[in-house]
Design a protein around this motif. Structure first.
Motif, PDB file in Angstrom:
ATOM      1  N   ASN A   1      -9.050  -1.374   9.220  1.00 55.50           N
ATOM      2  CA  ASN A   1      -9.274  -0.920  10.531  1.00 55.50           C
ATOM      3  C   ASN A   1      -8.033   0.332  10.679  1.00 55.50           C
ATOM      4  O   ASN A   1      -7.286   0.297  10.538  1.00 55.50           O
ATOM      5  CB  ASN A   1      -9.029  -1.336  12.202  1.00 55.50           C
ATOM      6  N   PRO A   2      -9.160   1.681  10.496  1.00 54.44           N
ATOM      7  CA  PRO A   2      -8.472   2.972  10.550  1.00 54.44           C
ATOM      8  C   PRO A   2      -7.982   3.514  11.699  1.00 54.44           C
ATOM      9  O   PRO A   2      -7.996   2.871  13.373  1.00 54.44           O
ATOM     10  CB  PRO A   2     -10.061   4.148  10.434  1.00 54.44           C
ATOM     11  N   ILE A   3      -6.632   4.079  11.751  1.00 51.25           N
ATOM     12  CA  ILE A   3      -5.719   4.769  13.012  1.00 51.25           C
ATOM     13  C   ILE A   3      -6.035   5.879  13.575  1.00 51.25           C
ATOM     14  O   ILE A   3      -5.873   6.590  12.573  1.00 51.25           O
ATOM     15  CB  ILE A   3      -4.664   3.601  12.952  1.00 51.25           C
ATOM     16  N   GLN A   4      -6.245   6.081  14.067  1.00 54.58           N
ATOM     17  CA  GLN A   4      -6.629   7.523  15.042  1.00 54.58           C
ATOM     18  C   GLN A   4      -5.546   7.539  15.834  1.00 54.58           C
ATOM     19  O   GLN A   4      -5.939   6.528  16.697  1.00 54.58           O
ATOM     20  CB  GLN A   4      -7.361   8.049  14.914  1.00 54.58           C
ATOM     21  N   THR A   5      -4.695   8.538  15.979  1.00 54.49           N
ATOM     22  CA  THR A   5      -3.573   8.683  17.264  1.00 54.49           C
ATOM     23  C   THR A   5      -3.824  10.395  17.416  1.00 54.49           C
ATOM     24  O   THR A   5      -4.212  11.890  16.181  1.00 54.49           O
ATOM     25  CB  THR A   5      -2.723   8.309  17.031  1.00 54.49           C
ATOM     26  N   SER A   6      -3.732  10.426  18.356  1.00 54.42           N
ATOM     27  CA  SER A   6      -4.112  12.050  19.013  1.00 54.42           C
ATOM     28  C   SER A   6      -2.771  12.930  18.595  1.00 54.42           C
ATOM     29  O   SER A   6      -1.617  12.383  18.957  1.00 54.42           O
ATOM     30  CB  SER A   6      -3.451  11.951  20.400  1.00 54.42           C
TER      31      SER A   6
ATOM     32  N   ALA B   1       0.576  -0.808  -0.014  1.00 52.44           N
ATOM     33  CA  ALA B   1       0.047   0.204  -0.227  1.00 52.44           C
ATOM     34  C   ALA B   1       0.647   1.069  -0.253  1.00 52.44           C
ATOM     35  O   ALA B   1       1.874   1.272   0.847  1.00 52.44           O
ATOM     36  CB  ALA B   1      -0.568   0.230   1.565  1.00 52.44           C
TER      37      ALA B   1
ATOM     38  N   GLN C   1       3.446  -3.027   7.101  1.00 49.48           N
ATOM     39  CA  GLN C   1       2.603  -3.318   8.957  1.00 49.48           C
ATOM     40  C   GLN C   1       3.363  -4.292   8.580  1.00 49.48           C
ATOM     41  O   GLN C   1       2.642  -4.805   9.603  1.00 49.48           O
ATOM     42  CB  GLN C   1       1.194  -3.235   8.014  1.00 49.48           C
TER      43      GLN C   1
ATOM     44  N   TYR D   1      -6.621  15.024  15.915  1.00 49.44           N
ATOM     45  CA  TYR D   1      -6.288  14.039  15.916  1.00 49.44           C
ATOM     46  C   TYR D   1      -5.607  13.746  14.821  1.00 49.44           C
ATOM     47  O   TYR D   1      -6.838  14.286  13.675  1.00 49.44           O
ATOM     48  CB  TYR D   1      -7.538  13.205  16.213  1.00 49.44           C
ATOM     49  N   ASN D   2      -4.780  12.577  14.557  1.00 51.95           N
ATOM     50  CA  ASN D   2      -4.483  12.651  13.405  1.00 51.95           C
ATOM     51  C   ASN D   2      -5.077  11.235  12.572  1.00 51.95           C
ATOM     52  O   ASN D   2      -4.566  10.288  13.514  1.00 51.95           O
ATOM     53  CB  ASN D   2      -2.794  13.026  12.873  1.00 51.95           C
ATOM     54  N   PHE D   3      -5.047  10.921  11.642  1.00 51.92           N
ATOM     55  CA  PHE D   3      -5.418   9.243  10.848  1.00 51.92           C
ATOM     56  C   PHE D   3      -3.496   8.913  10.321  1.00 51.92           C
ATOM     57  O   PHE D   3      -3.037   9.345  10.126  1.00 51.92           O
ATOM     58  CB  PHE D   3      -6.307   9.612  10.174  1.00 51.92           C
ATOM     59  N   GLN D   4      -3.318   7.641  10.468  1.00 47.68           N
ATOM     60  CA  GLN D   4      -2.553   6.913  10.321  1.00 47.68           C
ATOM     61  C   GLN D   4      -3.051   5.953   9.143  1.00 47.68           C
ATOM     62  O   GLN D   4      -4.296   5.382   8.967  1.00 47.68           O
ATOM     63  CB  GLN D   4      -1.344   6.218  11.670  1.00 47.68           C
ATOM     64  N   THR D   5      -2.058   4.998   8.405  1.00 45.44           N
ATOM     65  CA  THR D   5      -2.698   4.244   7.185  1.00 45.44           C
ATOM     66  C   THR D   5      -2.740   3.492   8.522  1.00 45.44           C
ATOM     67  O   THR D   5      -2.242   2.329   9.626  1.00 45.44           O
ATOM     68  CB  THR D   5      -1.335   3.255   6.456  1.00 45.44           C
ATOM     69  N   ALA D   6      -4.367   2.970   7.552  1.00 49.34           N
ATOM     70  CA  ALA D   6      -5.339   1.675   8.287  1.00 49.34           C
ATOM     71  C   ALA D   6      -4.661   0.172   8.205  1.00 49.34           C
ATOM     72  O   ALA D   6      -4.059   0.265   7.575  1.00 49.34           O
ATOM     73  CB  ALA D   6      -6.718   1.778   7.347  1.00 49.34           C
ATOM     74  N   PHE D   7      -5.038  -0.589   9.629  1.00 47.12           N
ATOM     75  CA  PHE D   7      -4.475  -1.668   9.525  1.00 47.12           C
ATOM     76  C   PHE D   7      -5.371  -2.698   9.375  1.00 47.12           C
ATOM     77  O   PHE D   7      -6.719  -3.035  10.017  1.00 47.12           O
ATOM     78  CB  PHE D   7      -4.201  -1.292  10.926  1.00 47.12           C
ATOM     79  N   ASN D   8      -5.180  -3.675   8.119  1.00 45.87           N
ATOM     80  CA  ASN D   8      -6.087  -4.824   7.932  1.00 45.87           C
ATOM     81  C   ASN D   8      -7.811  -4.172   7.479  1.00 45.87           C
ATOM     82  O   ASN D   8      -8.590  -4.844   8.403  1.00 45.87           O
ATOM     83  CB  ASN D   8      -6.074  -6.213   8.593  1.00 45.87           C
TER      84      ASN D   8
ATOM     85  N   ASP E   1      -3.890   8.260  24.237  1.00 44.33           N
ATOM     86  CA  ASP E   1      -4.693   7.967  23.310  1.00 44.33           C
ATOM     87  C   ASP E   1      -5.950   7.361  24.095  1.00 44.33           C
ATOM     88  O   ASP E   1      -7.559   7.623  24.225  1.00 44.33           O
ATOM     89  CB  ASP E   1      -4.791   7.070  22.233  1.00 44.33           C
TER      90      ASP E   1
END
Lengths: 1042, 457
Positions: free
Chosen positions: A665-670, A561, B230, A656-663, B84
């Motif tokens: 599942n969206p990833i959001q982190t402060s 990806a 990943q 909150y920022n998004f990072q590349t989703a995992f399988n 988080d």
């Protein structure tokens, strides 16, 4: 028209402006004193314009480089006005804030100007480097080789966290000087002001600090550099100028390498596969066998043992002679109703790193048209196309792209020609690629298109009342492509990334100016204006981390990806401003300015803020009538101002920022940065005093300035302990003080009919002190930058730019404490290791003129300040530097020792004479680290030289050096072809210039690097890390006008 | 004009609204990256416990490190993971169901546990609340975590609603409840040498809870990676670098015990003439480390270096070892030896060794047999083997149980000692100086060799 006053009579004034040698002066401004009614002289010096006044009138004649002259005209007949040549002009006209020209003597602050002659022909490819050493109080550092960025700071760092570089304004249009980087790219791209072509510049005025720049309000805190480009004004008929130049560049400061020991470890090396298959052949250090011609298989020899010998120039020979070709043509012309200048300049630079190249073409136009008697319109444009097919690797471009990284590990026996012959050959496969592979395959390209331009209008509304309108833009696209080839060590599948930026800033301003001679003694020069500023920034980065098939560089040719990011920001500011100058009898002046800004980046209740300033000057020599043969001129000046700074966009609410989703599942982190909804603008208050004087018919000229600047309510992204929940938080706090002096002395010790010797000296010293960080007093340090464990801090009570890091553990007497293993210990408490800011800067230019020949040379100095050198740290560790020779064998003073029972693992080493008790191997590379044991007894444990030079790798103190240097910056020889000869061959002007730049260090304290190279153009200075070497340049330039 | 300027300053790049499922996925992924990644694991704790060794650039293997060497555990632990997870915990009750909060509190307890095990005193009560939070002692932290986990248990119930974004247990709340009890048991044993009464009480509570403990390898709390970018952090590292080997200490021990896990833990050296597993020695000088030969030494097994290799965080076998020890300490009733055998069996199964004969043969060896007179030795050695790759927990348990007996390498720089903790990040001195000074004046100098409170001997 309704704007015009109808006078009873029109008188046509005419005449000619000449200089002291009776040569016509073109482009002189002739006005009725106290009004804006007037004209500009033609190529033959003639002028003509009509007035509605009754005679007599006073004509005021101003021209850059000449004394301003006032002449009373009683009769309506031709007048000849002779201007006095004025190299150190007392009545000099300078460009001030908002592009308004004023007499220098009327100003209560310092403005230093450079003319075209100071800039052209030196052919630095980065405009900023042209200024080094020529301006008092201005510090310039360039970080990376011949294609990198440069940083400019005036009068020290007044912002703890923000950008400390001045605002650049070209022909009234604020232009961007960012250095953009994203996506983890570490290549050093040129800062944006380097796009300008020095040839197009008529003059460059430096408004040093808030007092001079107050009318720029929130953008004034770090000073302003005003650039005026050449126009066609005063050019009678057509003038065509051809310029052509060639510049050769060589790397100037390479590390000093040792040539006694080759690659390997513990004295052993033998190549099989370059990654551990042979003896230490995965080791990329030079602690190997002696380079005495013994036979050892090497990377190019297919297993055959070949002589192991030094290649002393194996790094130097990698670098090529850089060649820059500059060719330009400009056409200028003017008539009563118009003037124009068209220029095109092509620059092609082949860098010192193989394959590196930048091509840049500037198209410029500057035109004005007299629409009616009272309305003039005009436009300027500079369109710049930059295409860099390959840029040199940056400081930490990684092992796949870095240049000096590899060369601080490069085996001393490596034959660079074998690497050049076959790019699949490689000296070490654990970590590196063939450097030519890197240079030719792992490339970074840059394509940039930029337009800087404006349209403007000037209208005379009434006598003394003028209206100016300008709308200008600075717009650019910058696209970069990064390719890593399949099969690159560390990136076996290669990679491809695209990084695109669009930056735009538009400014629209309207100004009313009113000039009025109030009575015999007083005159007024006032203005009021409004500015609308819009800025936007967009970035889009995409990367294919591993290619699917080799040599196809597209984003879809990817195994994985894509990693991608994008960012968009915009901001807007409204500004209203006014200023007034009251002059009394041409010797006393009072200037008042005020500006109010409304910025989108601040919360609505803190959005509006007002910046006032006041300054004045008195020409004491006139006021007190103390002019004498000795003293020509004496002026005192002073002022107070308040300016500030707004925030960057989107600093009010934590996100909150998004990072590349995992399988899926969206990833959001402060965001690790806590933002602040109550931000206020930063404020900088500055006081400045100065004195200017001139002696003996201006043979000696002095200018002295003192300033004191306090900046507070700073918008600080303070680093906080992560245990607070965020690694940084945005606060409004802090107070930093800067004060300093600047001195400029210019004199003409010798002058005869054919010969002139001119000396210009500048000196400046700035002292800074961080007073407060947060108002609660909890925060004592603000981290500006860091590298390899050394932090650059703004630390309360200290000067800005404290270097803070690991020191040796010492006893009460200051001795380094050494452990039982013979190695020095680190103090667990970090310590202040120095400050990067220099004590003082100075420059001296000598100019010798003999008839048509002119020779000038510039020496500049930077005294004081410390830096941390990553090059020395790495080079000591790897044993490639000459400074790692002492102790490495008996010939270099090494002690002999043996390991009892030949068991190196037992760590016990004994000093020995010539024999060991049980016939153990005797080594001769023993060194004793100077220090004491914990009990205070001197250390006597022998360690190998290899251990010795690696021992301080994690002790920052060991690699702190003084930044002091004195450099022969520039030597310039110009031949101006004689007027008579020129006429004979039908030219207007011709000259030939030979320039050498960065010629050599007269003194420097730090070994192996150029102390001017810093890690970045940010505030985190004083951290040198494997920078590309700076270059020494020689150029030849031909300038012909016909 | 004001509203127009407000509109311009509205951030189009990120959201101000957090989403609990997305934060949860993030915490699991970033937590696994942290626990299994280089800085806290194979460039530090895995070297200290001599699971791995460095064959090049051996400074960390010689403990020649700086106080910026251990910052990622601190920074990611606090400002990414705990922040988080606190965001989930602080969400309005009408926005997330209590299972999200129970999971967040469980994961937060795990992160705090990693932090205190590594550094000692840490900001706990004031973490995330103050700009310069005070540190709590280990005793305060462990006690607080036991209470937090009790609360987490009460927040979790299958009936409380479904959870998405759970890329480890797929929203299976009963497994989370088992993990909570398992963590309580882990903490109980951490403090067993210092606070035996509290430890016993916690062990009883954890093992007696109706939700139970991790009950099989399918319950193991592990993050299974995907393909690049990943992939497993160790896998990513070996894609580009080649400076680690399995430790000689581990290989020698596995040979000594004829341990069937050896071919899983190690690869044969790339030079076929070697023909056997060879570990890299720990704590050598760079040149001695290099001289062992890149091609003549064993890399960690491909099981650990595949892109999808899991980051094991809490294994079923650890639960069994913990139960065995709790029995041996007299906290709970049971058969310590049988639990010990089951723990080893679970570990063998975890690494794909399921042949009953092989397992029985292994368990019957004198060197493997449970020694009831010295449970710390038996459990210490076998736990050390079972923890292969879980550096931070292997390091904590080795410090607590003092087995196996490890010897610092010849070129190490701590006068023959092995580190007993991590340095605080150097930036604590500049950013939270007052709290930092108070912490070290109570705990002891900020040195690698300073023993932590839980590490009684």
């Amino acid at each position: 028209s309704a704007f015009l006053l109808h006078a009873q009579q029109n008188i046509s004034l005419h005449g000619q402006i000449i200089d002291s040698k009776k040569v016509p002066v073109i482009g002189a401004t002739i006005t009725i004193a106290g009004t804006t009614n007037g004209t500009v002289s033609e190529a033959d010096g003639s002028f003509r314009f009509s007035i509605k006044h009754a005679l007599p009138v006073t004509l005021q004649v101003r021209a850059v480089g000449y004394k301003t002259q006032e002449v009373d005209v009683y009769e309506n007949e031709a007048v000849t006005i002779s201007l006095k040549d004025q190299s150190n002009t007392l009545d000099e006209v300078v460009v001030t804030a908002l592009g308004i020209t004023k007499e220098k003597k009327s100003l209560g602050y310092t403005v230093q100007a450079l003319q075209n002659k100071d800039l052209e022909n030196t052919k630095e490819t980065n405009l900023l480097n042209n200024l080094t050493g020529k301006l008092a109080g201005v510090r310039i550092t360039n970080s990376q080789g011949d294609m990198g960025s440069s940083r400019i700071v005036i009068r020290g760092e007044t912002s703890i966290a923000g950008n400390n570089q001045p605002l650049f304004v070209v022909d009234g249009v604020p232009v961007d000087n960012s250095q953009l980087n994203s996506g983890g790219a570490t290549r050093d791209f040129r800062n944006a002001i380097a796009d300008l072509n020095p040839e197009d510049i008529e003059s460059l005025n430096v408004l040093k600090g808030p007092n001079a720049a107050a009318l720029y309000g929130s953008r004034a805190a770090h000073g302003v550099i005003l650039i005026t480009t050449k126009s066609g004004k005063g050019q009678k008929g057509l003038g065509i100028t051809l310029t052509s130049g060639v510049t050769l560049a060589n790397v100037a400061t390479l590390p000093e390498y040792q040539n006694v020991f080759g690659q390997g470890s513990n004295g052993k090396f033998s190549y099989v596969d370059g990654k551990g298959g042979g003896v230490n052949d995965g080791v990329d250090e030079s602690w190997g066998p002696k380079l005495d011609g013994r036979l050892i298989p090497q990377f190019f020899s297919n297993g055959v043992a070949v002589p192991f010998v030094a290649h002393p120039d194996n790094v130097k020979d990698f670098f090529e002679t850089g060649v820059t070709l500059d060719n330009g043509i400009s056409i200028a012309g003017s008539d009563k109703k118009y003037d124009f200048r068209l220029g095109v300049n092509n620059q092609r630079q082949k860098g010192t790193v193989p394959n590196s190249e930048i091509k840049k073409t500037n198209f410029s136009i500057n035109s004005n048209y007299q629409l009616t008697k009272d309305i003039k319109i005009g436009a300027t444009a500079d369109y710049i196309v930059t295409n860099a097919p390959a840029l040199p690797g940056g400081p930490s471009g990684g092992r796949a792209a870095g240049v000096m990284l590899q060369f601080l590990w490069f085996g001393r026996q490596v034959d660079i020609n074998e690497l050049k012959k076959n790019w699949n050959n490689n000296w070490n496969n654990s970590y590196y690629n063939n450097p030519y592979w890197n240079a030719y395959y792992n490339t970074t390209t840059q394509d940039k298109n930029r337009l800087i331009g404006d349209i403007h209008l000037e209208a005379k509304i009434a006598d003394g009342l003028n209206f100016r309108f300008r709308t200008g833009t600075d717009y650019y696209n910058d696209r970069r492509k990064y390719t890593i080839k399949y099969g690159t060590s560390g990136t076996p599948y290669g990679s491809y990334a695209e990084d695109a930026y669009t930056v735009s800033e538009n400014n629209t301003e309207a100004i009313l100016q009113y000039i009025k001679k109030l009575n015999k003694d007083f005159s007024l020069d006032a203005l009021a204006g409004f500015n609308l500023r819009n800025r936007s920034y967009a970035n889009n980065y995409q990367k294919a981390p591993r290619l699917a098939v080799p040599d196809l560089y597209t984003l879809t040719n990817s195994r994985d990806a894509l990693t991608s990011s994008n960012y968009f920001s915009r901001q807007r500011a409204y500004s209203g401003y006014a200023s007034a100058q009251l002059a009394y009898k041409n010797f006393a002046y009072l200037n008042i300015t005020g500006r109010n800004d409304w910025s989108s980046t601040l919360p609505s209740n803190n959005r509006s803020y007002f910046y006032p300033s006041v300054n004045g000057s008195v020409v004491l020599s006139d006021a007190l009538k103390i002019k004498s043969k000795t003293l020509d001129f004496l002026k005192l000046r002073g002022g107070w101002s308040e300016v500030g700074n707004d925030a960057d966009p989107y600093q009010l609410a934590t996100v909150y920022n998004f990072q590349t989703a995992f399988n899926g599942n969206p990833i959001q982190t402060s965001s690790q940065k806590k933002l602040n909804a109550d931000l206020k603008p930063e404020t900088t208050r500055s006081v400045e005093f100065g004195l200017e004087s001139s002696f003996w018919q201006n043979r000696l000229h002095l200018d002295f300035a003192y300033y004191n600047t306090n900046s507070f309510d700073q918008i600080l992204e303070i680093k906080t302990t992560a245990s607070s929940g965020y690694t940084s938080q945005l606060i409004n706090a802090g107070k930093i003080n800067n004060h300093g002096i600047e001195l400029q002395v210019e004199g003409t010790p010798l002058q005869s009919r054919h010969f002139k010797w001119n000396v210009a000296v500048n000196y400046s010293s700035n002292k800074s002190k961080v007073k407060i960080l947060d108002y609660a007093g909890q925060i004592q340090n603000y981290t500006i930058g860091s590298s390899n464990g050394v932090d650059v801090l703004a630390s309360v009570g200290q000067a800005y730019g404290t270097l803070y890091g690991t020191a040796y553990l010492r006893d009460a007497n200051g001795n380094i404490i050494v452990g039982a293993n013979g190695l020095p210990k680190a103090d667990p408490q970090n310590r202040v290791l120095g400050h990067y800011t220099p004590d003082w800067l100075g420059g001296i230019t000598n100019t010798l003129t003999y008839k048509n020949l002119q020779l000038s040379f510039l020496i500049d100095a930077n005294v004081g300040g410390k830096l941390y050198s990553g090059t020395n740290r790495t080079g000591n560790y790897t044993g490639v530097l000459k400074q790692t020779l002492p102790g490495r064998d008996a010939a270099h003073g090494g002690l002999s020792y043996y390991y009892p029972g030949n068991l190196s693992a037992n760590g016990k080493k004994l000093l020995t004479g010539t024999s060991a008790p049980n016939g153990e191997t005797i080594y001769d590379d023993g060194v004793i680290f100077k220090g004491v044991l914990a009990d205070g007894t001197p250390n006597a444990t022998v360690i190998s030289a290899q251990e010795y030079y690696k021992a301080s790798y994690n002790i920052s103190e060991a690699y702190i050096y003084s930044s002091t240097f004195v450099k022969l910056r520039e030597v310039k020889l110009t031949y101006n072809v004689g007027k008579r000869l020129i006429k004979k061959i039908g030219l207007q002007d011709a000259s030939l210039t030979l320039t050498g730049r960065n010629l050599f260090f007269i003194y420097k304290a730090v070994p192996n690097i150029d102390p001017e190279t810093a890690l970045s153009t940010g505030n985190g200075q004083g951290l040198e890390s494997l920078a590309l070497p700076t270059t020494r340049n020689y150029s030849l330039n031909l300038n012909v006008k016909f | 004009c004001n509203s127009q300027l407000d509109e311009i300053n509205k951030n189009p790049n990120a959201t101000e609204t957090p989403q609990a499922p997305y934060l949860l996925t993030s915490a699991l992924k970033q937590g696994a990256d942290l626990y299994w990644g280089s800085e806290s694991n194979f460039n530090s704790s895995l070297l200290f416990v001599q699971h791995w060794a460095k064959i090049q650039y051996a400074e960390p293997d010689r403990y020649d490190v700086s106080n910026s060497s251990f910052t990622s555990l601190w920074n990611t632990g606090y400002s990414t993971l705990i922040t988080d997870l606190n965001t989930i915990l602080n969400s309005q009750d009408n926005q997330v169901n209590s299972n999200y909060k129970g999971i967040a509190l469980t994961l937060r307890s795990w992160v705090f546990l990693l932090l205190t095990d590594a550094y000692g005193s840490i900001p706990y009560q004031e973490a995330g609340l103050k700009i310069t939070p005070a540190y709590n002692t280990q005793k305060e932290v462990y006690t607080g975590l036991l209470a937090d986990l009790t609360q987490a248990q009460s927040l979790l119930a299958t009936a409380n609603g479904s959870v998405s974004g759970d890329v480890v247990y797929s929203g299976n709340i009963s497994k989370w409840k088992k993990l909570v009890n398992s963590l309580r048991l882990r903490i109980a044993l951490r403090i067993s040498d210092k606070e035996p009464d509290l430890a016993k009480q916690a062990a009883i509570a954890a093992t007696g809870d109706a939700a139970g403990l991790l009950a099989g390898n399918s319950d193991t709390f592990q993050f299974v990676y995907a393909s690049s970018p990943q992939q497993n952090p160790a896998s990513a590292w070996f894609d580009t670098r080649d400076d680690y080997r399995i430790s000689k200490t581990m290989v020698d021990k596995l040979y000594e015990l004829s341990d069937p896990r050896l071919p899983v833990y190690a690869q044969l050296p790339s030079d076929p003439s070697v023909g056997k597993y060879v570990g890299g020695a720990n704590g050598l000088s760079n040149s001695d480390a290099n001289s062992q030969g890149f091609a003549k030494t064993s890399k960690p097994g491909t099981y650990f270096l595949a892109p999808q290799s899991p980051a094991v965080i809490f294994s079923y076998s650890e639960v069994l070892f913990a139960r065995a020890e709790a029995v041996a300490r007299g906290y709970i009733s049971g058969d310590a030896e049988q639990l010990y055998k089951s723990a080893i069996t679970a570990s063998l199964n975890q690494f794909g060794i399921t042949d009953a004969t092989v397992i029985a043969n292994y368990l019957s060896q004198p060197g493997v047999k449970y020694d009831a007179t010295n449970f710390a030795k038996s459990i210490g050695i076998q736990k050390w083997i079972a923890f292969f790759g879980q550096g931070l927990d292997a390091f904590a348990e080795w410090r607590r149980l003092d087995y196996p007996v490890l010897t610092a390498g010849p070129a190490t720089v701590l006068d023959g000692q092995i580190p007993s903790r991590f340095f605080y990040p150097g930036t604590e001195q500049s950013l939270n100086g007052v709290s930092y000074k108070a912490a070290i004046s109570a705990q002891g100098k900020d040195l690698l060799t300073t023993k932590l409170w839980f590490d009684a001997k």
